[in-house]
Design an enzyme around this catalytic site. Structure first.
Site, short mmCIF file in Angstrom:
data_model
loop_
_atom_site.label_atom_id
_atom_site.label_comp_id
_atom_site.label_asym_id
_atom_site.label_seq_id
_atom_site.Cartn_x
_atom_site.Cartn_y
_atom_site.Cartn_z
N LYS A 1 0.85 -1.19 0.00
CA LYS A 1 0.00 0.00 0.00
C LYS A 1 0.88 1.24 0.00
CE LYS A 1 -2.13 1.72 3.73
NZ LYS A 1 -1.96 3.22 3.70
N ASP B 1 -3.33 4.28 -2.16
CA ASP B 1 -4.28 4.71 -1.14
C ASP B 1 -4.31 6.24 -1.07
OD1 ASP B 1 -5.91 4.88 1.10
OD2 ASP B 1 -4.29 4.47 2.52
N LYS C 1 -7.48 7.94 -1.61
CA LYS C 1 -8.84 8.31 -1.16
C LYS C 1 -9.38 9.52 -1.93
CE LYS C 1 -7.86 6.68 3.55
NZ LYS C 1 -6.38 6.56 3.45
N ASP D 1 -13.56 14.58 -4.77
CA ASP D 1 -13.67 15.85 -5.48
C ASP D 1 -14.96 15.81 -6.28
OD1 ASP D 1 -12.93 18.32 -6.88
OD2 ASP D 1 -10.87 17.85 -6.29
N THR E 1 -10.83 4.37 9.88
CA THR E 1 -10.73 3.59 11.12
C THR E 1 -10.13 4.40 12.27
OG1 THR E 1 -8.65 2.65 10.27
CG2 THR E 1 -10.64 1.32 10.03
N ARG F 1 2.64 -0.63 10.88
CA ARG F 1 3.61 -0.57 11.97
C ARG F 1 4.01 -1.92 12.56
NH1 ARG F 1 0.90 4.85 14.36
NH2 ARG F 1 -0.73 4.06 13.02
N GLN G 1 -5.13 4.38 15.68
CA GLN G 1 -6.34 3.75 15.17
C GLN G 1 -7.30 3.47 16.32
OE1 GLN G 1 -6.83 3.60 12.08
NE2 GLN G 1 -5.10 2.87 10.90
#
Length: 230
Positions: free
Chosen positions: A32, A59, A61, A64, A118, A208, A187
């Site tokens: 990602k 990623d 997102k 618009d 999340t 992580r 998160q």
């Protein structure tokens, strides 16, 4: 279930080092690439990862007006990206325009829509969207499904119900995965592999817990082994 590793390290060199270190699993995992890495390292970085044999989830997102989103989706498709995402809250018109625009390509990427980040607590989400996460996420998912997208980005806890109201073939990708109960960090709605399996998740995103481990390759091996268990 597929494993997707988030490349969120501070530099391109560190991300490439990690990608090469776990390169023998390139056929089994996705990578990602998010805002930070893409803005800093650009398309050249994407091409280097593709040359290592990885499938890439971009990623960004997108959010618009419909035509601008469709323009961006077309350019992403030209890069040879394997999957990208947009915001479901951009609306049905925008989502349909994106899918219409990239349908002309012989091979198009998978397109997912974000239901609820999340990092949101339920109270934070409700202040913005006017309803609880579990209710609004399902509403978004229905719209995404009827707009012709391939799936949604959601938490583990919404995945199973979203499939129940759409289709078992509708993809769910879940960030915030802590494979073996690691610290949640920033998160809010995290889960482990067991919960992801129980909720029929298709893609888990792990960041992580892998790249902060002293032995990332060994951690990836451990996760892949866990995914193969019944």
């Amino acid at each position: 279930m597929k494993l997707c590793i988030a490349l969120d390290l501070p530099s391109k060199e560190e991300n490439l080092k990690l990608a090469k270190e776990i390169g023998e699993y390139a056929n089994d995992i996705w990578l990602k690439v998010g805002f930070r890495s893409y803005i800093r390292d650009g398309n050249e970085f994407i091409f280097k990862l593709k040359n290592l044999g990885y499938n890439i989830f971009l990623d960004l997102k997108l959010y618009d007006i419909p035509n601008t989103m469709a323009d961006a989706a077309e350019e992403i498709t030209k890069l040879g990206i394997d999957m990208f995402n947009i915001h479901a809250s951009a609306g049905e018109k925008a989502m349909k325009e994106v899918m219409k625009r990239i349908s002309k390509f012989e091979k198009r990427p998978l397109v997912l829509a974000v239901t609820a980040l999340t990092s949101f607590s339920n109270d934070e989400f409700k202040k913005i969207y006017g309803n609880d996460i579990d209710i609004k996420a399902k509403e978004f998912a229905k719209t995404v499904f009827h707009s012709g997208l391939d799936g949604v980005v959601c938490s583990v806890w919404e995945s199973k119900e979203i499939k129940n109201i759409t289709s078992n073939n509708f993809i769910t990708l879940t960030p915030g995965i802590r494979p073996f109960g690691e610290d949640a960090g920033d998160q809010k709605r995290v889960a482990d592999i067991k919960a992801a399996k129980e909720n029929k998740v298709n893609f888990i995103v792990v960041g992580r817990p892998v790249y902060q481990d002293k032995n990332p390759k060994q951690k990836v091996e451990k996760i892949l082994k866990k995914l193969k268990e019944n």
